[in-house]
Design an enzyme around this catalytic site. Structure first.
Site, PDB file in Angstrom:
ATOM      1  CB  SER A   1     -11.875   3.444   6.618  1.00 10.59           C
ATOM      2  OG  SER A   1     -12.747   2.493   6.025  1.00 10.59           O
ATOM      3  N   GLY A   2     -11.308   0.460   7.702  1.00 10.28           N
ATOM      4  CA  GLY A   2     -10.789  -0.847   7.288  1.00 10.28           C
ATOM      5  C   GLY A   2     -10.765  -0.991   5.783  1.00 10.28           C
TER       6      GLY A   2
ATOM      7  N   GLY B   1      -5.148   3.369   7.484  1.00 11.67           N
ATOM      8  CA  GLY B   1      -5.736   2.233   6.777  1.00 11.67           C
ATOM      9  C   GLY B   1      -5.352   0.907   7.392  1.00 11.67           C
TER      10      GLY B   1
ATOM     11  CG  MET C   1      -2.226  -0.789   0.985  1.00 12.33           C
ATOM     12  SD  MET C   1      -3.130  -0.299  -0.504  1.00 12.33           S
ATOM     13  CE  MET C   1      -3.458   1.425  -0.182  1.00 12.33           C
TER      14      MET C   1
ATOM     15  CG  PHE D   1      -9.293   4.605   3.218  1.00  9.56           C
ATOM     16  CD1 PHE D   1      -9.827   5.843   3.558  1.00  9.56           C
ATOM     17  CD2 PHE D   1      -8.550   3.927   4.164  1.00  9.56           C
ATOM     18  CE1 PHE D   1      -9.614   6.408   4.808  1.00  9.56           C
ATOM     19  CE2 PHE D   1      -8.322   4.474   5.425  1.00  9.56           C
ATOM     20  CZ  PHE D   1      -8.856   5.716   5.750  1.00  9.56           C
TER      21      PHE D   1
ATOM     22  CG  HIS E   1      -7.637 -10.097   1.823  1.00 13.88           C
ATOM     23  ND1 HIS E   1      -8.822 -10.270   2.492  1.00 13.88           N
ATOM     24  CD2 HIS E   1      -7.593  -8.782   1.461  1.00 13.88           C
ATOM     25  CE1 HIS E   1      -9.466  -9.113   2.548  1.00 13.88           C
ATOM     26  NE2 HIS E   1      -8.744  -8.191   1.918  1.00 13.88           N
TER      27      HIS E   1
ATOM     28  CB  THR F   1      -6.813  -4.099   8.912  1.00 13.17           C
ATOM     29  OG1 THR F   1      -5.812  -4.876   8.239  1.00 13.17           O
ATOM     30  CG2 THR F   1      -7.539  -3.220   7.906  1.00 13.17           C
TER      31      THR F   1
ATOM     32  CE  LYS G   1      -6.446  -8.706   5.497  1.00 16.36           C
ATOM     33  NZ  LYS G   1      -5.813  -7.446   5.928  1.00 16.36           N
TER      34      LYS G   1
ATOM     35  CG  ASP H   1       9.127   0.781   5.319  1.00 13.28           C
ATOM     36  OD1 ASP H   1       8.202   0.487   6.105  1.00 13.28           O
ATOM     37  OD2 ASP H   1       9.438   0.060   4.365  1.00 13.28           O
TER      38      ASP H   1
HETATM   39  N1  LIG Z   1      -7.962   0.283   4.862  1.00  8.63           N
HETATM   40  C1  LIG Z   1      -7.706  -0.081   3.607  1.00  8.63           C
HETATM   41  O1  LIG Z   1      -8.343   0.378   2.627  1.00  8.63           O
HETATM   42  C2  LIG Z   1      -6.594  -1.048   3.370  1.00  8.63           C
HETATM   43  C3  LIG Z   1      -5.860  -1.496   4.423  1.00  8.63           C
HETATM   44  N2  LIG Z   1      -4.773  -2.287   4.243  1.00  8.63           N
HETATM   45  C4  LIG Z   1      -4.003  -2.578   5.437  1.00  8.63           C
HETATM   46  O2  LIG Z   1      -2.805  -1.801   5.390  1.00  8.63           O
HETATM   47  C5  LIG Z   1      -1.777  -2.483   6.099  1.00  8.63           C
HETATM   48  C6  LIG Z   1      -0.567  -2.620   5.203  1.00  8.63           C
HETATM   49  O3  LIG Z   1      -0.882  -3.470   4.123  1.00  8.63           O
HETATM   50  P1  LIG Z   1       0.223  -3.828   3.017  1.00  8.63           P
HETATM   51  O4  LIG Z   1       0.767  -2.583   2.414  1.00  8.63           O
HETATM   52  O5  LIG Z   1      -0.389  -4.865   2.152  1.00  8.63           O
HETATM   53  O6  LIG Z   1       1.332  -4.510   3.941  1.00  8.63           O
HETATM   54  P2  LIG Z   1       2.917  -4.519   3.744  1.00  8.63           P
HETATM   55  O7  LIG Z   1       3.457  -5.507   4.727  1.00  8.63           O
HETATM   56  O8  LIG Z   1       3.254  -4.657   2.293  1.00  8.63           O
HETATM   57  O9  LIG Z   1       3.345  -3.037   4.169  1.00  8.63           O
HETATM   58  C7  LIG Z   1       3.392  -2.574   5.476  1.00  8.63           C
HETATM   59  C8  LIG Z   1       4.572  -1.654   5.542  1.00  8.63           C
HETATM   60  O10 LIG Z   1       4.597  -0.996   6.811  1.00  8.63           O
HETATM   61  C9  LIG Z   1       5.925  -1.134   7.305  1.00  8.63           C
HETATM   62  N3  LIG Z   1       6.000  -0.982   8.740  1.00  8.63           N
HETATM   63  C10 LIG Z   1       5.862  -1.927   9.705  1.00  8.63           C
HETATM   64  N4  LIG Z   1       6.078  -1.391  10.894  1.00  8.63           N
HETATM   65  C11 LIG Z   1       6.363  -0.088  10.686  1.00  8.63           C
HETATM   66  C12 LIG Z   1       6.714   0.987  11.534  1.00  8.63           C
HETATM   67  N5  LIG Z   1       6.829   0.790  12.842  1.00  8.63           N
HETATM   68  N6  LIG Z   1       6.958   2.208  10.988  1.00  8.63           N
HETATM   69  C13 LIG Z   1       6.858   2.400   9.658  1.00  8.63           C
HETATM   70  N7  LIG Z   1       6.569   1.398   8.794  1.00  8.63           N
HETATM   71  C14 LIG Z   1       6.313   0.185   9.321  1.00  8.63           C
HETATM   72  C15 LIG Z   1       6.391  -2.495   6.826  1.00  8.63           C
HETATM   73  O11 LIG Z   1       7.784  -2.636   6.916  1.00  8.63           O
HETATM   74  P3  LIG Z   1       8.399  -4.147   7.041  1.00  8.63           P
HETATM   75  O12 LIG Z   1       7.778  -4.956   5.960  1.00  8.63           O
HETATM   76  O13 LIG Z   1       9.841  -3.930   6.844  1.00  8.63           O
HETATM   77  O14 LIG Z   1       8.031  -4.601   8.405  1.00  8.63           O
HETATM   78  C16 LIG Z   1       5.897  -2.430   5.385  1.00  8.63           C
HETATM   79  O15 LIG Z   1       6.774  -1.693   4.562  1.00  8.63           O
HETATM   80  C17 LIG Z   1      -2.386  -3.813   6.553  1.00  8.63           C
HETATM   81  O16 LIG Z   1      -2.862  -3.667   7.872  1.00  8.63           O
HETATM   82  C18 LIG Z   1      -3.560  -4.005   5.596  1.00  8.63           C
HETATM   83  O17 LIG Z   1      -4.555  -4.833   6.080  1.00  8.63           O
HETATM   84  C19 LIG Z   1      -4.392  -2.685   3.018  1.00  8.63           C
HETATM   85  C20 LIG Z   1      -5.093  -2.303   1.913  1.00  8.63           C
HETATM   86  C21 LIG Z   1      -6.259  -1.437   1.997  1.00  8.63           C
HETATM   87  O1  LIG Z   2      -4.302  -6.494   3.619  1.00 12.47           O
HETATM   88  C1  LIG Z   2      -4.874  -6.189   2.550  1.00 12.47           C
HETATM   89  O2  LIG Z   2      -4.353  -6.419   1.443  1.00 12.47           O
HETATM   90  C2  LIG Z   2      -6.175  -5.522   2.620  1.00 12.47           C
HETATM   91  N1  LIG Z   2      -6.584  -5.154   3.794  1.00 12.47           N
HETATM   92  C3  LIG Z   2      -7.795  -4.481   4.097  1.00 12.47           C
HETATM   93  C4  LIG Z   2      -8.647  -5.349   4.981  1.00 12.47           C
HETATM   94  O3  LIG Z   2      -8.120  -5.946   5.945  1.00 12.47           O
HETATM   95  O4  LIG Z   2      -9.842  -5.428   4.753  1.00 12.47           O
HETATM   96  C5  LIG Z   2      -8.488  -3.921   2.888  1.00 12.47           C
HETATM   97  C6  LIG Z   2      -8.329  -4.700   1.626  1.00 12.47           C
HETATM   98  O5  LIG Z   2      -9.288  -5.705   1.590  1.00 12.47           O
HETATM   99  C7  LIG Z   2      -6.918  -5.202   1.388  1.00 12.47           C
END
Ligand SMILES: NC(=O)C1=CN([C@@H]2O[C@H](COP(=O)(O)OP(=O)(O)OC[C@H]3O[C@@H](n4cnc5c(N)ncnc54)[C@H](OP(=O)(O)O)[C@@H]3O)[C@@H](O)[C@H]2O)C=CC1
Ligand SMILES: O=C(O)C1=N[C@H](C(=O)O)C[C@H](O)C1
Length: 267
Positions: A124-125, A100, A15, A127, A156, A102, A160, A36
């Site tokens: 929001s869970g 975002g 994301m 967006f 998913h 979760t 995840k 990050d």
């Molecule tokens: N609400 C919404 O619409 C959506 C929500 N999500 C949620 O977003 C979150 C991220 O998803 P996604 O991008 O797929 O996951 P990823 O694991 O690809 O990305 C998460 C990122 O956050 C980093 N991170 C972890 N801890 C920290 C910290 N303390 N400070 C800064 N960065 C940190 C991770 O680093 P590292 O990998 O090195 O630990 C990684 O780069 C999940 O909870 C997912 O469910 C996802 C899609 C849509």
């Molecule tokens: O982790 C994901 O990828 C996603 N997380 C969100 C969730 O927990 O619902 C939103 C989306 O479905 C993708």
């Protein structure tokens, strides 16, 4: 209005990359910094190159305080502990914080709500516009079909880490509101072995994981001799990133507080 200076947190993640692309392509926002986890492989890399676009001259950093200096907003899709810490920093600095992430626990939600006295937080869970509208439809259907069993199925990608998904819980919450019941007291998250018959009035959850599925959710209303299924299929993470950017822009004209995507869309 001046451009909103945005810090993208979790810039090295799936994301994070989508958020960098959204912030740099949409009007009204500018990428102020990208951060990050300390020691993450993305640290030190150009945020644009890491997100698959042109170099932006913004290095992904692990120095949160330096990143927040001069910023207006944080777009944060990271991990629960990171989001709580960022909410507290946003509260101390009077920033906009779009969350975002979760998999948050009850204590995390309480800490984020407290931080919102000093910040504009939109959480929001999911967006996407589609899921936000779907939640409204689910609330209405749950109320109208008061005797129907409600089951929520989600699938998913294999990377995840939390279940049920934030979206499944958001949709479950909408159904519970339609029924005027507490989701916490009526949800069934696991079935295994001799479970006995389905308990009337509960909201069931089922989780699938595999491959590269961006996110799929079905809310099933099962009644006597008929079934309604409401399905949302996310095809590209851009839908979440664009919604998060829209939420950040919307929050500019709001007082401090905790908001949901339904507030952003006026639903
Ligand atoms: N609400 C919404 O619409 C959506 C929500 N999500 C949620 O977003 C979150 C991220 O998803 P996604 O991008 O797929 O996951 P990823 O694991 O690809 O990305 C998460 C990122 O956050 C980093 N991170 C972890 N801890 C920290 C910290 N303390 N400070 C800064 N960065 C940190 C991770 O680093 P590292 O990998 O090195 O630990 C990684 O780069 C999940 O909870 C997912 O469910 C996802 C899609 C849509
Ligand atoms: O982790 C994901 O990828 C996603 N997380 C969100 C969730 O927990 O619902 C939103 C989306 O479905 C993708």
């Amino acid at each position: 209005m001046a451009e909103l200076r945005v810090v993208v947190a979790g810039a090295g993640g799936r994301m994070g990359a989508a958020n960098i692309r959204a912030v740099t392509s949409l009007a009204g926002l500018t990428l102020h910094a990208a951060i990050d986890r300390a020691g993450a492989p993305a640290v030190g890399r150009d945020a644009g190159l890491y997100a698959g676009i042109e170099p932006l001259g913004v290095e992904i950093s692990e120095d949160i305080e330096a990143a927040l200096d001069g910023a207006d907003a944080i777009i944060d899709f990271t991990a629960p502990a990171a989001s709580v810490a960022l909410a507290q920093k946003a509260g101390a600095r009077g920033l906009i914080h779009v969350i975002g992430t979760t998999g948050l626990g009850e204590a995390d939600d309480v800490a984020i709500a407290a931080a919102a006295s000093g910040a504009r937080i939109v959480k929001s869970g999911n967006f996407s516009m589609g899921v936000t509208v779907l939640a409204n439809l689910v609330r209405k259907a749950a109320e109208a079909l008061a005797e129907y069993d409600i089951e929520i199925l989600e699938m998913h990608h294999s990377r995840k880490v939390d279940a049920p998904s934030g979206t499944a819980l958001l949709l479950g919450q909408a159904a519970a509101e339609g029924r005027d019941i507490s989701l916490r007291d009526h949800s069934v998250r696991v079935r295994d072995g001799h479970t006995g018959p389905r308990e009337k009035g509960t909201i069931g959850f089922a989780t699938l994981r595999g491959g590269t599925v961006v996110g799929e959710h079905s809310v099933i209303f099962a009644g006597p001799s008929e079934r309604i299924e409401m399905i949302h299929r996310a095809e590209d993470r851009a839908i979440f990133a664009h919604g998060a950017a829209r939420a950040a822009l919307w929050a500019q004209s709001q007082p401090n507080g905790l908001y949901a995507m339904t507030d952003v869309l006026g639903l």
